[in-house]
Design an enzyme around this catalytic site. Structure first.
Site, PDB file in Angstrom:
ATOM      1  N   ASP A  92       0.860  -1.184   0.000  1.00 36.00           N
ATOM      2  CA  ASP A  92       0.000   0.000   0.000  1.00 36.00           C
ATOM      3  C   ASP A  92       0.898   1.236   0.000  1.00 36.00           C
ATOM      4  O   ASP A  92       1.550   1.535   1.003  1.00 36.00           O
ATOM      5  CB  ASP A  92      -0.899   0.027   1.239  1.00 36.00           C
ATOM      6  N   LYS A 154      -7.094   3.238  -2.706  1.00 37.10           N
ATOM      7  CA  LYS A 154      -7.403   3.169  -1.271  1.00 37.10           C
ATOM      8  C   LYS A 154      -7.669   4.571  -0.752  1.00 37.10           C
ATOM      9  O   LYS A 154      -6.995   5.523  -1.156  1.00 37.10           O
ATOM     10  CB  LYS A 154      -6.225   2.517  -0.543  1.00 37.10           C
ATOM     11  N   LYS A 183     -10.214   0.022  -1.716  1.00 37.91           N
ATOM     12  CA  LYS A 183     -10.021  -0.265  -0.291  1.00 37.91           C
ATOM     13  C   LYS A 183     -10.436   0.941   0.529  1.00 37.91           C
ATOM     14  O   LYS A 183      -9.934   2.045   0.325  1.00 37.91           O
ATOM     15  CB  LYS A 183      -8.564  -0.626  -0.003  1.00 37.91           C
TER      16      LYS A 183
END
EC number: 4.1.2.4
Length: 224
Positions: A92, A154, A183
């Site tokens: 991430d 995300k 996400k």
């Protein structure tokens, strides 16, 4: 939705500064016991988590350029490469919000591209830090991620002024389409919020409150 189903959406997360080895070992045990998708940890703890999780089916997710995203792109790429070498199965990365605010979209794209190249097929999620962006900036960032075919976009680091919102998740899903994951993370602490995010288009949930989330489902469904 049953607890076991929602557990597969959850990246069980421990990213705050004070986390100890014992905290990470506990996180891993919880992830195995509750069938969470992954643990999301800082890269220094990857070797410890790898020892604990090998063969369990729980993946190791780590963060890059976290939490500010303002590192040199080459540093982010190296960080991703080293994390994967250590055992990370998902990465991430934090987008460079300052470059977005400066209107330097080619540099934003290049930053993501360099990390994506370093990942060499390992799943990459790009954290937008949506609480700092306008709707137009969220859309443009998502379009870049879609064009580069990253694994996920995300919402948040969880380290800024606010986290995921249903509206932002829906906008991200609408922009990236169905082939890229979304996400939701930051401030997701209960079942109701989790289900709202999933209904808005989230296919992954980042949360440190994963157990509370699935326990709420157990309470509602009368059992695990």
């Amino acid at each position: 939705m049953q607890p076991r189903e929602i557990a597969k959406f959850i990246d069980h997360t421990a990213l705050t500064t004070e986390k100890t080895e014992q905290d990470i070992l506990k996180l891993c045990d919880e992830a195995v016991a509750h069938h969470f998708r992954s643990v999301c940890i800082n890269s220094g703890y990857i070797p410890l988590a790898k020892q604990k999780l090998t063969g369990t089916g729980v993946k190791i997710c780590t963060v890059v350029g976290f939490p500010l995203g303002a590192n040199l792109s080459s540093v982010k790429a190296f960080e991703a490469q080293e994390a994967i070498k250590a055992g990370a199965q998902e990465v991430d990365m934090v987008i460079n919000v300052g470059l977005i605010k400066s209107g330097k979209w080619d540099e934003v794209r290049s930053d993501i591209e360099q990390v994506l190249h370093a990942c060499r097929g390992t799943l990459l999620k790009v954290i937008l830090e949506t609480c700092l962006l306008t709707k137009a900036e969220i859309v443009h960032a998502c379009e870049i991620c879609r064009d580069l075919n990253v694994g996920f976009v995300k919402t948040s680091t969880g380290f800024n002024k606010s986290g995921a919102t249903v509206a932002d998740v829906a906008l991200m899903r609408q922009t990236v389409g169905e082939n890229i994951g979304v996400k939701a993370s930051g401030g997701i602490r209960d079942t109701q919020t989790t289900l709202a995010m999933i209904n808005a288009g989230a296919t992954r949930i980042g949360a440190s409150a994963g157990i509370a989330i699935i326990q709420g489902l157990q309470d509602n469904n009368g059992g695990y």
